[in-house]
Design an enzyme around this catalytic site. Sequence first.
Site, short mmCIF file in Angstrom:
data_model
loop_
_atom_site.label_atom_id
_atom_site.label_comp_id
_atom_site.label_asym_id
_atom_site.label_seq_id
_atom_site.Cartn_x
_atom_site.Cartn_y
_atom_site.Cartn_z
N CYS A 287 0.83 -1.20 0.00
CA CYS A 287 0.00 0.00 0.00
C CYS A 287 0.87 1.25 0.00
CB CYS A 287 -0.96 0.10 1.18
SG CYS A 287 -2.14 -1.23 1.25
N ARG B 264 4.03 -0.34 -4.73
CA ARG B 264 3.67 -0.83 -3.39
C ARG B 264 2.32 -1.56 -3.36
NH1 ARG B 264 6.87 1.51 0.50
NH2 ARG B 264 5.39 0.87 2.09
N TRP C 91 -2.83 -2.66 -1.79
CA TRP C 91 -2.53 -4.09 -1.92
C TRP C 91 -3.39 -4.75 -0.85
CZ3 TRP C 91 -0.92 -8.22 0.97
CH2 TRP C 91 -0.44 -9.33 0.26
N ASN D 8 -1.83 2.10 5.74
CA ASN D 8 -0.99 0.97 5.35
C ASN D 8 -0.67 0.20 6.62
OD1 ASN D 8 1.00 -0.75 4.33
ND2 ASN D 8 2.58 0.82 4.43
N GLY D 9 -0.91 -1.11 6.62
CA GLY D 9 -0.65 -1.90 7.81
C GLY D 9 -1.82 -2.83 8.08
N GLU E 115 17.26 -18.08 -7.29
CA GLU E 115 16.92 -16.70 -7.66
C GLU E 115 16.43 -16.64 -9.12
OE1 GLU E 115 16.25 -14.10 -6.29
OE2 GLU E 115 16.60 -12.47 -7.67
N LYS F 226 12.77 -15.29 -10.16
CA LYS F 226 12.57 -14.19 -11.12
C LYS F 226 11.58 -14.62 -12.18
CE LYS F 226 13.66 -11.43 -9.44
NZ LYS F 226 14.37 -11.27 -8.21
N GLU G 29 7.83 -15.17 -10.74
CA GLU G 29 7.09 -14.02 -10.21
C GLU G 29 6.69 -13.03 -11.30
OE1 GLU G 29 9.18 -11.62 -7.34
OE2 GLU G 29 11.02 -11.67 -8.49
N HIS H 60 16.60 -36.88 -6.62
CA HIS H 60 15.79 -37.21 -5.43
C HIS H 60 14.36 -36.70 -5.57
CE1 HIS H 60 19.34 -38.66 -3.32
NE2 HIS H 60 19.97 -37.66 -3.91
N LYS I 151 6.02 -4.36 -3.79
CA LYS I 151 7.47 -4.29 -3.61
C LYS I 151 7.90 -4.42 -2.16
CE LYS I 151 11.65 -2.93 -5.19
NZ LYS I 151 12.27 -4.18 -5.64
#
Length: 600
Positions: free
Chosen positions: A2, A27, A74, A100-101, A473, A477, A480, A496, A595
Amino acid sequence: MCGITGYIGSKKTYEVLLDGLRRLEYRGYDSSGIAVQVGNSIKFLKRKGKIIELEKSPEIKNMVGTMGISHTRWATHGIPNEINAHPHLDCKKEIALVHNGIIENYHQLKEKLVREGHKFISATDTEVVAHLIEKYYKKNNFESAVVRAIEDIHGSFALAIIHKDSEKLIAARRGSPLIIGVGRNENFIGSDVPAILKFTKKVIYLNDDEIAILSPNNIIVKNLQGKIIRPKVNEIKWSLDQIEKGGFKHFMLKEIFEQPQAISNALSARIINNKIKLDLKINPKNLQRIFLVACGTAWHAGLVGKYIIEKLTRKSVEVDIASEFRYRNPIIGKGDLLIAVSQSGETADTLESIKLAKHQGAKTLGIVNAVGSSIAREVDEVIYLQAGPEIGVASTKAFTCQVICLLLFALYMGEKGGNKIEKIVIKDLQALPKLIKKILSKSKDIQKIAKKYVNAQSSLYLGRGINFPIALEGALKLKEISYIHAEGYPAGEMKHGPIALVDEKLPVIFIANDDHTLEKIISNMEEIKARQGKIITVTNVAAEKIKKVSDDIIGVPKTSEIISALINVVPLQILAYYVADLRGIDMDKPRNLAKSVTVE
Ligand code: F6R
């Protein structure tokens, strides 16, 4: 998570607020809204979807007046729709606020307020705050009504609030980031620096349980007991063009290409005469164990860091995902060091892990990009990435700079602990920006490879040693930003389980370095080939055996083993970028992501 903006002054309020929102869109981007005090009333407008929906609305032009607040969401509580979008208002539509929170006790508060006759319209936790302020509001006591409401709340919040009859704009924070931009005859509120950078470079970082009362010519900061605090006004070093795309199609691509410069900046003034200069008090001789704690991409940087720190200092390092660390009753205390790695410096779980470690007597160090962020302020000492702002939701240059800072830390600690630094490592480190430029110059070749795999449904990334976290990583990438399923594994684990996924449709991305694991990796590649998997190899070896089994090869320059991870990750970032771009995805705003994860 947010984005919040607020403005008080004589500019066109909606223009200032929208500009800030656009710059905070990373955000959250599922809905947005704005509220402005016009005469003695509050006008508000909300839209589902990205900020463009708000901008397109003809009513936005009515949002003039001398103060206002806005929000890009968000969703946590309540689906993304217009009703749940912020701002939220009280029953009489006299108070508007953005948040926000998470208000953790909102159920209890809401039940009580409903019993007292308040009418709720949304499914959010935020709406209770508007009704609480309404409950405590008596003529002209806006500030004390806000304080009383805050006292009832459990959880985290950054709030910007207006009242139809008040000439003041109020901001408050506990656990979620909030800054005040100091202007001339105008003042600003923002979740993060990009929101206000166009208008001012002077900022106040609010602390937990502080409120700021803004008028055009004044900012008063108080604690909840009403004591006036003299806040420090900080000067921001970032420039406006650093938060703009600068001719690139996306922020992510810009930030991938910024890596040579970002790495030079991270190294800048930290290597002098082959010696590492870090202004740290930590002494390796007094250190028992090191814990690296982070989330997501920063956790991957931590995994690379473990490899490097253990190699260069011979100290044992544990790496934890922050959300696991803080709930597993970790054995950490005096004599231990917790290193928190974070781009934003606001990740809630990482921040809480630091508090826990401090509480148990450990020392803490932050490897952080955002200057003045909560994590940077919470730790005992900090090494800043100096990478400049990272706007793209998928982290790229912050990752490479996190690894650089961990490497500098390891070299510094190794040297302080009596180990000799190998000159070749320093030389290779200094040559790194040039080597990365070489890879970037081949990005069109990687785009061609991306075209071949754009319709894949699933993929596997395999590496060993220091390149295992790079496999993780690379996979993160891709998944997402392209929404193609991707898994990273240590290549030795392949047999395995993951090998069961292999068929002629599965792209398998190998990282094959010229090191002691090369022969083993080549055997793994043969095993994939024997099962018709498609192999893309990132390698610094020109070996016939690799050519024979690979469908595509991305050649990278040779360097020291501990620096190789920083080279190998770059083509994987580029590959993920082009796959997403070819699939028509705006990878700067991938679905469901934001983000900065400021809630648990
Ligand atoms: C992935 C990504 C995230 C972040 C994670 C931690 O591309 O960016 O996984 O790395 O949310 O964020 P920071 O580093 O801000 O603590």
